[in-house]
Design a protein around this motif. Structure first.
Motif, short mmCIF file in Angstrom:
data_model
loop_
_atom_site.label_atom_id
_atom_site.label_comp_id
_atom_site.label_asym_id
_atom_site.label_seq_id
_atom_site.Cartn_x
_atom_site.Cartn_y
_atom_site.Cartn_z
N THR A 37 -4.32 0.70 -15.75
CA THR A 37 -2.87 0.70 -15.60
C THR A 37 -2.47 0.89 -14.14
N ARG A 38 -3.17 1.76 -13.42
CA ARG A 38 -2.89 1.94 -11.99
C ARG A 38 -3.06 0.62 -11.24
N LEU A 39 -4.15 -0.09 -11.52
CA LEU A 39 -4.41 -1.37 -10.87
C LEU A 39 -3.32 -2.39 -11.21
N LEU A 40 -2.97 -2.50 -12.48
CA LEU A 40 -1.93 -3.44 -12.89
C LEU A 40 -0.59 -3.12 -12.22
N PHE A 41 -0.27 -1.82 -12.16
CA PHE A 41 0.99 -1.44 -11.53
C PHE A 41 0.97 -1.75 -10.04
N ARG A 42 -0.14 -1.44 -9.37
CA ARG A 42 -0.25 -1.69 -7.93
C ARG A 42 -0.05 -3.18 -7.63
N GLU A 43 -0.64 -4.04 -8.45
CA GLU A 43 -0.45 -5.48 -8.28
C GLU A 43 1.02 -5.88 -8.48
N GLN A 44 1.66 -5.31 -9.50
CA GLN A 44 3.06 -5.62 -9.77
C GLN A 44 3.96 -5.10 -8.65
N ALA A 45 3.68 -3.91 -8.17
CA ALA A 45 4.47 -3.34 -7.08
C ALA A 45 4.39 -4.22 -5.84
N GLY A 46 3.21 -4.79 -5.60
CA GLY A 46 3.06 -5.71 -4.48
C GLY A 46 3.89 -6.96 -4.65
N SER A 47 3.93 -7.49 -5.86
CA SER A 47 4.74 -8.70 -6.08
C SER A 47 6.23 -8.39 -6.01
N TRP A 48 6.60 -7.15 -6.29
CA TRP A 48 8.00 -6.74 -6.16
C TRP A 48 8.32 -6.30 -4.73
N ALA A 49 7.32 -6.22 -3.88
CA ALA A 49 7.47 -5.78 -2.49
C ALA A 49 8.07 -4.37 -2.40
N LEU A 50 7.57 -3.48 -3.23
CA LEU A 50 8.03 -2.09 -3.19
C LEU A 50 7.48 -1.39 -1.97
N PRO A 51 8.24 -0.46 -1.38
CA PRO A 51 7.71 0.32 -0.27
C PRO A 51 6.48 1.12 -0.70
N GLN A 52 5.57 1.35 0.22
CA GLN A 52 4.32 2.03 -0.09
C GLN A 52 4.55 3.42 -0.68
N GLU A 53 5.50 4.18 -0.13
CA GLU A 53 5.75 5.53 -0.63
C GLU A 53 6.19 5.52 -2.10
#
Length: 108
Positions: free
Chosen positions: A23-39
């Motif tokens: 789930t962490r990996l899936l979320f990290r990939e999705q956050a990247g596609s959403w261009a969320l800030p790193q924090e």
């Protein structure tokens, strides 16, 4: 072309320890596609990991049931949800709180 908000994604994973890291990996990939800030990504990833761990360890469910994780991005917030397949909700017994009691901040 910018994608309209809100954006919503859901993952359904087996109730297994490996699902937490997945789930962490899936979320990290999705956050990247959403261009969320790193924090925000790191904070949400930690929260998601803790919620998934709790669902995996504490849900009393029959074998084969899934844990659902969901992330919803709106213009002003990111919402992270985890649902286990349990139909039981254990409430702690409420005890009278006393000022003389040592420790804790009455978090129940």
């Amino acid at each position: 072309m910018q994608t309209k908000l809100p954006q919503d994604i859901e993952w359904r994973l087996p109730r297994h320890a490996r699902s937490v890291s997945r789930t962490r990996l899936l979320f990290r990939e999705q956050a990247g596609s959403w261009a969320l800030p790193q924090e925000i990504t790191e904070t949400a990833e930690l929260l998601l990991s803790e919620l998934m761990t709790n669902a995996y360890r504490h849900a009393r469910v029959p074998a084969g049931r899934e844990i659902w994780a969901r992330a919803i991005l709106t213009e002003d917030r990111l919402r992270v949800l985890v649902t286990d397949a349990s139909v039981h909700f254990r409430c702690r017994e409420r005890r009278p709180w006393r000022m003389s009691r040592v420790g804790g901040w009455r978090w129940w």
